[in-house]
Design a protein around this motif. Structure first.
Motif, PDB file in Angstrom:
ATOM      1  N   ASP A 125       0.810  -1.216   0.000  1.00 15.79           N
ATOM      2  CA  ASP A 125       0.000   0.000   0.000  1.00 15.79           C
ATOM      3  C   ASP A 125       0.841   1.263   0.000  1.00 15.79           C
ATOM      4  O   ASP A 125       0.544   2.211  -0.698  1.00 15.79           O
ATOM      5  N   LYS A 126       1.864   1.288   0.818  1.00 15.46           N
ATOM      6  CA  LYS A 126       2.690   2.476   0.940  1.00 15.46           C
ATOM      7  C   LYS A 126       3.866   2.411  -0.027  1.00 15.46           C
ATOM      8  O   LYS A 126       4.491   1.386  -0.182  1.00 15.46           O
ATOM      9  N   VAL A 127       4.149   3.537  -0.602  1.00 15.16           N
ATOM     10  CA  VAL A 127       5.344   3.659  -1.415  1.00 15.16           C
ATOM     11  C   VAL A 127       6.309   4.510  -0.601  1.00 15.16           C
ATOM     12  O   VAL A 127       6.007   5.650  -0.261  1.00 15.16           O
ATOM     13  N   GLU A 128       7.418   3.923  -0.260  1.00 11.84           N
ATOM     14  CA  GLU A 128       8.404   4.652   0.524  1.00 11.84           C
ATOM     15  C   GLU A 128       9.243   5.507  -0.408  1.00 11.84           C
ATOM     16  O   GLU A 128       9.733   5.035  -1.424  1.00 11.84           O
ATOM     17  N   GLN A 129       9.374   6.767  -0.049  1.00 12.96           N
ATOM     18  CA  GLN A 129      10.159   7.679  -0.858  1.00 12.96           C
ATOM     19  C   GLN A 129      11.289   8.206   0.010  1.00 12.96           C
ATOM     20  O   GLN A 129      11.058   8.740   1.087  1.00 12.96           O
ATOM     21  N   ILE A 130      12.471   8.031  -0.469  1.00 14.16           N
ATOM     22  CA  ILE A 130      13.642   8.498   0.268  1.00 14.16           C
ATOM     23  C   ILE A 130      14.277   9.617  -0.544  1.00 14.16           C
ATOM     24  O   ILE A 130      14.639   9.423  -1.710  1.00 14.16           O
ATOM     25  N   ASN A 131      14.360  10.773   0.061  1.00 11.00           N
ATOM     26  CA  ASN A 131      14.988  11.918  -0.582  1.00 11.00           C
ATOM     27  C   ASN A 131      16.278  12.227   0.164  1.00 11.00           C
ATOM     28  O   ASN A 131      16.293  12.345   1.380  1.00 11.00           O
ATOM     29  N   THR A 132      17.309  12.339  -0.588  1.00 10.78           N
ATOM     30  CA  THR A 132      18.591  12.687   0.002  1.00 10.78           C
ATOM     31  C   THR A 132      18.955  14.084  -0.474  1.00 10.78           C
ATOM     32  O   THR A 132      18.936  14.367  -1.672  1.00 10.78           O
ATOM     33  N   VAL A 133      19.241  14.924   0.464  1.00 11.23           N
ATOM     34  CA  VAL A 133      19.613  16.297   0.129  1.00 11.23           C
ATOM     35  C   VAL A 133      21.015  16.525   0.674  1.00 11.23           C
ATOM     36  O   VAL A 133      21.262  16.364   1.863  1.00 11.23           O
TER      37      VAL A 133
END
Length: 175
Positions: free
Chosen positions: A136-144
């Motif tokens: 159900d969940k889409v994990e989004q990882i943002n690296t800044v």
């Protein structure tokens, strides 16, 4: 009369024999009962033992516990099979009985009935078989990667341009 070590077994003792002896030859029955939708209290009753004896045997007797677990595994397998059947759809026979006013059977009509695939069962099955693909969940990882010194050197207009290009819900104000 003195009892020797060789004679010391429960058959020579006075009192009740161990509970497992009552059910030792009924382990196949235990497996069958555990594979059905029967509560443990009812299983104990069907085996002719008390509920407390049932739980004591589960915790202390490996053969009893294994027979019980085998039954639970059979139930899980059957539930999985039914879920897959439901997800794919199936054909079943429906029997309609026609009776006269006196209650006598006039005739039985047997028809094949198509049960359509159940989308809820299908979704549930896919999520469990392929969790990475259908979760159900889409994990989004943002690296800044931020270099503080460079940011301090930028003007307010340049910072504003950078923030507008970032697709993140950021609350900011420029003073």
């Amino acid at each position: 009369m003195q009892i020797t070590d060789g004679e010391k077994n429960y058959k020579n003792k006075v009192g009740k024999k161990p509970v497992f002896d009552k059910v030792a030859n009924r382990l196949d029955d235990l497996t069958e009962y555990a594979s059905k939708q029967i509560g443990n209290s009812e299983i104990a009753q069907l085996l002719g033992i008390s509920r407390s004896s049932f739980y004591k045997l589960l915790s202390e007797n490996e053969d009893f516990r294994d027979a019980y677990k085998k039954g639970l595994e059979n139930r899980k397998y059957e539930l999985e099979r039914k879920l897959f059947e439901r997800a794919e759809g199936f054909t079943t026979q429906e029997v309609k009985v026609e009776k006269d006013p006196a209650g006598n059977v006039i005739r039985e009509v047997v028809t094949d009935k198509q049960i359509l695939p159940d989308t809820t069962a299908l979704i549930f099955t896919l999520k469990n078989i392929y969790p990475e693909k259908y979760k159900d969940k889409v994990e989004q990882i943002n690296t800044v990667d931020i270099n503080i010194r460079k940011i301090q050197e930028l003007s307010d207009e340049e910072l504003l341009k950078l923030v507008k290009n970032v697709d993140l819900p950021i609350d900011f104000e420029i003073e």
